[in-house]
Motif scaffolding. Structure first.
Motif, PDB file in Angstrom:
ATOM      1  N   SER A  27       0.800  -1.480   0.158  1.00 45.25           N
ATOM      2  CA  SER A  27       0.245   0.023  -0.098  1.00 45.25           C
ATOM      3  C   SER A  27       0.861   1.330  -0.118  1.00 45.25           C
ATOM      4  CB  SER A  27      -0.994   0.256   1.026  1.00 45.25           C
ATOM      5  OG  SER A  27      -1.019  -0.847   1.989  1.00 45.25           O
ATOM      6  N   LEU A  30       2.072   1.723  -3.553  1.00 44.81           N
ATOM      7  CA  LEU A  30       0.919   2.233  -4.476  1.00 44.81           C
ATOM      8  C   LEU A  30       0.812   3.569  -4.196  1.00 44.81           C
ATOM      9  CD1 LEU A  30      -1.360  -0.617  -4.421  1.00 44.81           C
ATOM     10  CD2 LEU A  30      -0.064  -0.025  -6.303  1.00 44.81           C
ATOM     11  N   LEU A  31       0.561   3.916  -2.907  1.00 42.60           N
ATOM     12  CA  LEU A  31       0.471   5.557  -2.581  1.00 42.60           C
ATOM     13  C   LEU A  31       1.364   6.496  -3.096  1.00 42.60           C
ATOM     14  CD1 LEU A  31      -1.233   4.997   1.032  1.00 42.60           C
ATOM     15  CD2 LEU A  31      -2.279   5.807  -1.019  1.00 42.60           C
ATOM     16  N   THR A  33       3.452   6.163  -5.710  1.00 41.68           N
ATOM     17  CA  THR A  33       3.371   6.102  -7.020  1.00 41.68           C
ATOM     18  C   THR A  33       2.263   7.017  -7.312  1.00 41.68           C
ATOM     19  OG1 THR A  33       2.313   3.894  -7.369  1.00 41.68           O
ATOM     20  CG2 THR A  33       4.892   3.899  -7.581  1.00 41.68           C
ATOM     21  N   ALA A  34       0.914   7.092  -7.001  1.00 43.30           N
ATOM     22  CA  ALA A  34      -0.103   7.908  -7.156  1.00 43.30           C
ATOM     23  C   ALA A  34       0.424   9.245  -6.869  1.00 43.30           C
ATOM     24  CB  ALA A  34      -1.204   7.439  -6.158  1.00 43.30           C
ATOM     25  N   VAL A  37       2.838  10.251  -9.685  1.00 48.30           N
ATOM     26  CA  VAL A  37       1.812  10.621 -11.090  1.00 48.30           C
ATOM     27  C   VAL A  37       0.947  11.797 -10.993  1.00 48.30           C
ATOM     28  CG1 VAL A  37       0.058   9.766 -12.397  1.00 48.30           C
ATOM     29  CG2 VAL A  37       1.904   8.091 -11.636  1.00 48.30           C
ATOM     30  N   ARG A  38       0.522  12.059  -9.710  1.00 53.21           N
ATOM     31  CA  ARG A  38      -0.221  13.415  -9.708  1.00 53.21           C
ATOM     32  C   ARG A  38       0.644  14.463  -9.920  1.00 53.21           C
ATOM     33  NH1 ARG A  38      -5.524  15.159  -7.238  1.00 53.21           N
ATOM     34  NH2 ARG A  38      -5.701  12.912  -7.438  1.00 53.21           N
TER      35      ARG A  38
END
Length: 53
Positions: A27, A30-31, A33-34, A37-38
């Motif tokens: 998790s 994933l957080l 990388t989010a 990307v943003r």
């Protein structure tokens, strides 16, 4: 799994604490990388518009 004439045998034992720590690690990845990307998308929107005065 076998390589040529030889072979490899592996076994893994997982505890509930180990499964929870792997879940936390996934998790976190994933957080992060989010967020990257943003931030990248925000930087692209303003690219090529020239300096802001």
């Amino acid at each position: 799994m076998s390589f040529g004439k030889g072979g490899v045998v592996a076994s893994v034992r997982m505890t509930s604490g180990g499964i929870l720590s792997i879940g936390a690690l996934v998790s976190g990845i994933l957080l992060s990388t989010a967020v990257l990307v943003r931030a990248s998308a925000r930087g692209r929107r303003g690219a090529g518009t020239g300096p802001r005065d």
